[in-house]
Design a protein around this motif. Structure first.
Motif, PDB file in Angstrom:
ATOM      1  N   VAL A   1      -3.250   7.312  11.540  1.00 53.46           N
ATOM      2  CA  VAL A   1      -2.409   8.385  12.079  1.00 53.46           C
ATOM      3  C   VAL A   1      -0.966   7.920  12.199  1.00 53.46           C
ATOM      4  CG1 VAL A   1      -2.003   9.903  14.056  1.00 53.46           C
ATOM      5  CG2 VAL A   1      -4.351   9.447  13.280  1.00 53.46           C
ATOM      6  N   LYS A   2      -0.763   6.776  12.887  1.00 52.96           N
ATOM      7  CA  LYS A   2       0.600   6.326  13.134  1.00 52.96           C
ATOM      8  C   LYS A   2       1.252   5.742  11.890  1.00 52.96           C
ATOM      9  CE  LYS A   2      -0.213   5.308  18.039  1.00 52.96           C
ATOM     10  NZ  LYS A   2      -0.181   4.263  19.106  1.00 52.96           N
ATOM     11  N   GLU A   3       0.494   4.982  11.098  1.00 52.78           N
ATOM     12  CA  GLU A   3       1.119   4.271   9.978  1.00 52.78           C
ATOM     13  C   GLU A   3       1.018   5.015   8.651  1.00 52.78           C
ATOM     14  OE1 GLU A   3       0.777  -0.296  10.373  1.00 52.78           O
ATOM     15  OE2 GLU A   3      -1.075   0.454  11.309  1.00 52.78           O
ATOM     16  N   LEU A   4      -0.004   5.860   8.511  1.00 51.13           N
ATOM     17  CA  LEU A   4      -0.176   6.563   7.236  1.00 51.13           C
ATOM     18  C   LEU A   4       0.130   8.053   7.341  1.00 51.13           C
ATOM     19  CD1 LEU A   4      -3.467   4.868   5.949  1.00 51.13           C
ATOM     20  CD2 LEU A   4      -1.091   4.149   5.652  1.00 51.13           C
ATOM     21  N   GLY A   5       0.342   8.548   8.562  1.00 51.57           N
ATOM     22  CA  GLY A   5       0.742   9.951   8.739  1.00 51.57           C
ATOM     23  C   GLY A   5      -0.387  10.939   8.631  1.00 51.57           C
ATOM     24  N   GLY A   6      -1.635  10.471   8.786  1.00 54.80           N
ATOM     25  CA  GLY A   6      -2.758  11.382   8.679  1.00 54.80           C
ATOM     26  C   GLY A   6      -3.006  12.183   9.941  1.00 54.80           C
ATOM     27  N   THR A   7      -3.792  13.276   9.801  1.00 57.40           N
ATOM     28  CA  THR A   7      -4.141  14.148  10.926  1.00 57.40           C
ATOM     29  C   THR A   7      -5.641  14.385  10.905  1.00 57.40           C
ATOM     30  OG1 THR A   7      -1.997  15.269  10.759  1.00 57.40           O
ATOM     31  CG2 THR A   7      -3.737  16.386  12.015  1.00 57.40           C
ATOM     32  N   PRO A   8      -6.340  14.142  12.035  1.00 59.39           N
ATOM     33  CA  PRO A   8      -7.784  14.436  12.058  1.00 59.39           C
ATOM     34  C   PRO A   8      -8.051  15.886  11.682  1.00 59.39           C
ATOM     35  CG  PRO A   8      -7.177  13.141  13.977  1.00 59.39           C
ATOM     36  CD  PRO A   8      -5.894  13.540  13.303  1.00 59.39           C
ATOM     37  N   GLY A   9      -8.915  16.065  10.708  1.00 59.01           N
ATOM     38  CA  GLY A   9      -9.224  17.402  10.233  1.00 59.01           C
ATOM     39  C   GLY A   9      -8.205  17.938   9.261  1.00 59.01           C
ATOM     40  N   GLY A  10      -7.112  17.208   9.017  1.00 60.52           N
ATOM     41  CA  GLY A  10      -6.079  17.676   8.112  1.00 60.52           C
ATOM     42  C   GLY A  10      -6.353  17.287   6.665  1.00 60.52           C
ATOM     43  N   PRO A  11      -5.365  17.462   5.810  1.00 64.28           N
ATOM     44  CA  PRO A  11      -5.558  17.102   4.394  1.00 64.28           C
ATOM     45  C   PRO A  11      -5.824  15.604   4.244  1.00 64.28           C
ATOM     46  CG  PRO A  11      -3.245  17.557   4.838  1.00 64.28           C
ATOM     47  CD  PRO A  11      -4.002  17.935   6.081  1.00 64.28           C
ATOM     48  N   PRO A  12      -6.564  15.219   3.203  1.00 61.80           N
ATOM     49  CA  PRO A  12      -6.875  13.796   3.031  1.00 61.80           C
ATOM     50  C   PRO A  12      -5.628  12.959   2.754  1.00 61.80           C
ATOM     51  CG  PRO A  12      -7.523  15.028   1.092  1.00 61.80           C
ATOM     52  CD  PRO A  12      -7.116  16.041   2.114  1.00 61.80           C
ATOM     53  N   ILE A  13      -5.759  11.685   3.094  1.00 64.87           N
ATOM     54  CA  ILE A  13      -4.693  10.717   2.794  1.00 64.87           C
ATOM     55  C   ILE A  13      -4.986  10.105   1.424  1.00 64.87           C
ATOM     56  CG2 ILE A  13      -3.568   8.578   3.502  1.00 64.87           C
ATOM     57  CD1 ILE A  13      -4.493   9.195   6.375  1.00 64.87           C
ATOM     58  N   ARG A  14      -4.048  10.244   0.524  1.00 59.99           N
ATOM     59  CA  ARG A  14      -4.169   9.619  -0.792  1.00 59.99           C
ATOM     60  C   ARG A  14      -3.462   8.268  -0.738  1.00 59.99           C
ATOM     61  NH1 ARG A  14      -1.017  12.166  -4.171  1.00 59.99           N
ATOM     62  NH2 ARG A  14      -2.207  11.821  -6.079  1.00 59.99           N
ATOM     63  N   TRP A  15      -4.145   7.192  -1.196  1.00 56.38           N
ATOM     64  CA  TRP A  15      -3.539   5.867  -1.097  1.00 56.38           C
ATOM     65  C   TRP A  15      -3.999   4.978  -2.251  1.00 56.38           C
ATOM     66  CZ3 TRP A  15      -6.556   1.476  -0.593  1.00 56.38           C
ATOM     67  CH2 TRP A  15      -7.888   1.671  -0.251  1.00 56.38           C
TER      68      TRP A  15
ATOM     69  N   LEU B   1       0.858  -1.177   0.000  1.00 63.02           N
ATOM     70  CA  LEU B   1       0.000   0.000   0.000  1.00 63.02           C
ATOM     71  C   LEU B   1       0.895   1.228   0.000  1.00 63.02           C
ATOM     72  CD1 LEU B   1      -3.254   0.718   1.774  1.00 63.02           C
ATOM     73  CD2 LEU B   1      -1.348   2.215   2.343  1.00 63.02           C
ATOM     74  N   ALA B   2       0.637   2.143  -0.927  1.00 61.18           N
ATOM     75  CA  ALA B   2       1.357   3.420  -0.975  1.00 61.18           C
ATOM     76  C   ALA B   2       0.403   4.510  -0.498  1.00 61.18           C
ATOM     77  CB  ALA B   2       1.843   3.699  -2.383  1.00 61.18           C
ATOM     78  N   ALA B   3       0.847   5.344   0.411  1.00 54.63           N
ATOM     79  CA  ALA B   3      -0.016   6.377   0.978  1.00 54.63           C
ATOM     80  C   ALA B   3       0.766   7.672   1.149  1.00 54.63           C
ATOM     81  CB  ALA B   3      -0.585   5.920   2.324  1.00 54.63           C
ATOM     82  N   GLN B   4       0.033   8.787   0.998  1.00 59.41           N
ATOM     83  CA  GLN B   4       0.627  10.117   1.175  1.00 59.41           C
ATOM     84  C   GLN B   4      -0.408  11.021   1.838  1.00 59.41           C
ATOM     85  OE1 GLN B   4       1.380  12.397  -2.385  1.00 59.41           O
ATOM     86  NE2 GLN B   4       3.153  13.438  -1.467  1.00 59.41           N
ATOM     87  N   ALA B   5      -0.043  11.577   2.960  1.00 55.92           N
ATOM     88  CA  ALA B   5      -0.921  12.505   3.667  1.00 55.92           C
ATOM     89  C   ALA B   5      -0.542  13.928   3.276  1.00 55.92           C
ATOM     90  CB  ALA B   5      -0.807  12.309   5.172  1.00 55.92           C
ATOM     91  N   GLY B   6      -1.427  14.590   2.586  1.00 57.67           N
ATOM     92  CA  GLY B   6      -1.155  15.961   2.153  1.00 57.67           C
ATOM     93  C   GLY B   6       0.065  16.011   1.260  1.00 57.67           C
ATOM     94  N   GLU B   7       1.010  16.917   1.624  1.00 61.63           N
ATOM     95  CA  GLU B   7       2.241  17.051   0.857  1.00 61.63           C
ATOM     96  C   GLU B   7       3.390  16.285   1.503  1.00 61.63           C
ATOM     97  OE1 GLU B   7       2.365  18.510  -2.037  1.00 61.63           O
ATOM     98  OE2 GLU B   7       0.247  19.066  -1.877  1.00 61.63           O
ATOM     99  N   GLY B   8       3.045  15.405   2.449  1.00 65.20           N
ATOM    100  CA  GLY B   8       4.074  14.651   3.132  1.00 65.20           C
ATOM    101  C   GLY B   8       4.681  13.569   2.266  1.00 65.20           C
ATOM    102  N   PRO B   9       5.660  12.851   2.818  1.00 63.81           N
ATOM    103  CA  PRO B   9       6.327  11.807   2.031  1.00 63.81           C
ATOM    104  C   PRO B   9       5.387  10.622   1.766  1.00 63.81           C
ATOM    105  CG  PRO B   9       7.029  11.692   4.309  1.00 63.81           C
ATOM    106  CD  PRO B   9       6.176  12.922   4.205  1.00 63.81           C
ATOM    107  N   THR B  10       5.676   9.900   0.704  1.00 68.14           N
ATOM    108  CA  THR B  10       4.903   8.689   0.369  1.00 68.14           C
ATOM    109  C   THR B  10       5.417   7.535   1.227  1.00 68.14           C
ATOM    110  OG1 THR B  10       4.551   9.422  -1.883  1.00 68.14           O
ATOM    111  CG2 THR B  10       4.268   7.080  -1.454  1.00 68.14           C
ATOM    112  N   ARG B  11       4.512   6.888   1.907  1.00 70.00           N
ATOM    113  CA  ARG B  11       4.862   5.752   2.745  1.00 70.00           C
ATOM    114  C   ARG B  11       4.384   4.463   2.055  1.00 70.00           C
ATOM    115  NH1 ARG B  11       3.740   7.444   9.043  1.00 70.00           N
ATOM    116  NH2 ARG B  11       4.334   9.653   8.894  1.00 70.00           N
ATOM    117  N   THR B  12       5.127   3.391   2.249  1.00 70.85           N
ATOM    118  CA  THR B  12       4.733   2.090   1.696  1.00 70.85           C
ATOM    119  C   THR B  12       4.643   1.069   2.826  1.00 70.85           C
ATOM    120  OG1 THR B  12       7.035   1.491   1.233  1.00 70.85           O
ATOM    121  CG2 THR B  12       5.790   2.534  -0.551  1.00 70.85           C
ATOM    122  N   ILE B  13       3.603   0.279   2.771  1.00 66.00           N
ATOM    123  CA  ILE B  13       3.370  -0.773   3.772  1.00 66.00           C
ATOM    124  C   ILE B  13       3.179  -2.081   3.027  1.00 66.00           C
ATOM    125  CG2 ILE B  13       1.812  -1.596   5.579  1.00 66.00           C
ATOM    126  CD1 ILE B  13       1.138   1.332   6.148  1.00 66.00           C
ATOM    127  N   GLU B  14       3.971  -3.074   3.379  1.00 63.49           N
ATOM    128  CA  GLU B  14       3.898  -4.369   2.724  1.00 63.49           C
ATOM    129  C   GLU B  14       2.643  -5.127   3.184  1.00 63.49           C
ATOM    130  OE1 GLU B  14       5.871  -5.359   0.334  1.00 63.49           O
ATOM    131  OE2 GLU B  14       7.190  -3.602   0.512  1.00 63.49           O
TER     132      GLU B  14
END
Length: 547
Positions: free
Chosen positions: A335-349, A301-314
């Motif tokens: 929050v912990k694994e995808l870097g999201g913030t409640p009320g913040g920019p959406p997580i793209r995955w 799974l590839a995920a990016q919260a807002g303009e943050g770095p892209t994270r990958t989870i096997e």
């Protein structure tokens, strides 16, 4: 003198009477001596004669047939006509001839010589001897018939995929299997009788032009034979085992076996509809399946919260060992694994999968460079309605009623949707059956659906036209049926009988711009037209089975 004369006359009369009596006595004696001798004893009645018996065979040249074959018995008899002609069987070498083994023949006509012919066809399943009984007459000889076992073969296929796939060798005993290009195929056959001079061979390809490869004996005791072949080209490799016994009887019970030699295709990713927003403390749960004709080597799974770095989870496969199927069943902390913030920019995955073809291929879901979006809602904030597709006709995962299938009225079910993503300009829908084979069988293609609509009425797809009158301006494409059987609009489920449960996917696409497409597109053409413009998808799956 008178007295004397009288006496003499009386004497003469007495003599005459005496002579007469004597004459009668002598005549009687004479007649008795002239009587005919007693008649001879009556002649014996004529006995039926057996003229010919078929089949004619002897101990030195017995008749040899296959178990279950019918033998035509024919007996010719000379007059007088017998009351019955029968064949009499013995199964113990002629030691006993049970009455229940005496089978009457049918009376036929007469041959050219005027002889009566009796006949009957009987199946022979065991070695026997037979005699013929015509009336009171028995044939002097017993005739042997040998029942030989029918040539049979038990065929198995051992498929060894190329080393780079990491797939194990497997043995297949059915009539159909799949294998990647470059596999080694070993065909083994166990025969029940020794073959004739031509041996055992495996015929690859079409029956009219077989590529016959001799099979080599691997185990003389069990009559096991083997041959090998490389599956080096995509397509169907069809073969059958052929041989005949020493008398030339062919083996006829072996079915053709088809090996689907699979081409390099990208992995297939199927996910249950994921959520579009999560409340604080909720986990992102993902469930689905990734499959490939070769093997899946990586799912992540590839995920990016807002303009943050892209994270990958096997996500698989377990132990990183290649496998044809990877089940996705994971719970992630947004929050912990995808870097999201409640009320913040959406997580793209999105989910990515890689196979181990000779030229490894990658699939993504969503396809065409699109991303899913996940919004973490603040406490007390309204939650977004998820993009979802449903029907009043059936529940998700349930059986589709017969009225909406090829066994019923074949009408399209009513559909409704909600939670259309912001920015959607148009909708499209594809209905297909992924269980139909390597390529999904398409049942309905419909597009240019206005975003103002929140559903399609029942029978909307039953209009056999590419431009619908209702809803106005909506276009229909081509399904997988041939043109002469109706390839425009909706065609309901109609899987082959006995092929098990099939799954029918109703997939709704939210597009960020109207399609510049003509009517009558195929599903592949519609996918190409939508490439790069899919904001989100919603899927409704129903099932159907023909038993």
């Amino acid at each position: 003198m008178r007295e004397s004369r009288h006496n003499s006359r009386g004497g003469l009369a007495a003599v005459a009477v005496g002579l007469a009596i004597a004459g009668l006595w002598l005549g009687g004696c004479h007649k008795k001596e002239q009587q005919a001798p007693p008649p001879p004893p009556p002649a014996e009645p004529a006995v039926t004669r057996i003229v010919s018996i078929l089949p004619a065979c002897s101990d030195g040249d017995p008749l040899k047939v296959l178990v279950g074959d019918t033998v035509k018995f024919s007996v010719t008899t000379a007059d007088p006509e017998p009351d019955q002609v029968a064949v009499w069987f013995s199964t113990d070498g002629g030691r006993t001839w049970p009455d229940e083994m005496r089978i009457p023949l049918q009376r036929g006509g007469r041959d050219e010589a005027g002889l009566l012919v009796w006949h009957k066809e009987l199946a022979v399943n065991v070695p026997v001897q037979f005699r013929v009984k015509a009336g009171l007459v028995h044939s002097r000889q017993a005739y042997p018939i040998i029942a030989l076992p029918r040539p049979r073969a038990k065929v198995t296929m051992r498929v060894t995929p190329p080393d780079y796939t990491g797939l194990p060798t497997r043995t297949v005993s059915g009539v159909e299997a799949g294998a990647p290009v470059g596999s080694r195929v070993e065909i083994a056959a166990e025969t029940n009788v020794p073959p004739g001079a031509d041996g055992v061979r495996v015929e690859f390809g079409a029956a009219s032009q077989p590529d016959a490869t001799p099979m080599h004996e691997a185990d003389e005791t069990h009559l096991r034979w083997e041959a090998a072949r490389a599956a080096d080209q995509p397509g169907d490799l069809v073969f059958r085992v052929a041989y005949a016994d020493a008398l030339g009887h062919p083996c006829e019970d072996v079915q053709a076996v088809t090996l689907h030699v699979l081409a390099d295709t990208p992995p297939r990713i199927e996910l249950d509809d994921p959520p579009r927003d999560l409340a604080p403390g909720q986990m992102l749960e993902l469930r689905g399946l990734v499959s490939d004709d070769y093997a899946v080597t990586r799912v992540r799974l590839a995920a990016q919260a807002g303009e943050g770095p892209t994270r990958t989870i096997e996500l698989g496969p377990p132990d990183r060992r290649p496998t044809p199927r990877v089940q996705i069943a994971t719970r992630l902390d947004p929050v912990k694994e995808l870097g999201g913030t409640p009320g913040g920019p959406p997580i793209r995955w999105r989910v990515e999968a890689v196979d181990n073809c000779p030229r490894p291929q990658t699939s993504e879901l969503p396809a065409d460079g699109a991303w899913n979006e996940l919004r973490l809602v603040k406490p007390g904030a309204p939650r977004a309605v998820p993009f979802a597709l449903g029907s009043d006709a059936f529940k998700p995962g349930a059986a589709i009623p017969q009225a909406y299938t090829g066994e019923g009225a074949d009408m399209s079910p009513g559909l409704s949707w909600q939670g259309v993503p912001a920015g959607t300009r148009e909708l499209a829908l594809i209905v297909d059956d992924p269980d139909a084979g390597p390529t999904p069988w398409v049942h309905w293609v419909i597009y240019r659906i206005p975003v103002s609509l929140n559903g399609l009425k029942e029978r909307a797809g039953t209009q056999l036209r590419t431009t619908l009158a209702e809803p106005r301006g909506v276009l229909q494409g081509l399904n997988s049926w041939p043109k002469e059987r109706g390839n425009i609009g909706y065609r309901g489920p109609f899987p082959p009988t006995g092929s098990g449960v099939h799954h029918y996917r109703f997939t709704l696409y939210a597009l960020d711009q109207p399609l510049a497409a003509d009517a009558g597109l195929t599903a592949d053409q519609l996918h190409a037209a939508m490439a790069g413009h899919v904001l989100a998808t919603a899927t409704l799956t129903g099932t159907y089975e023909r038993k």
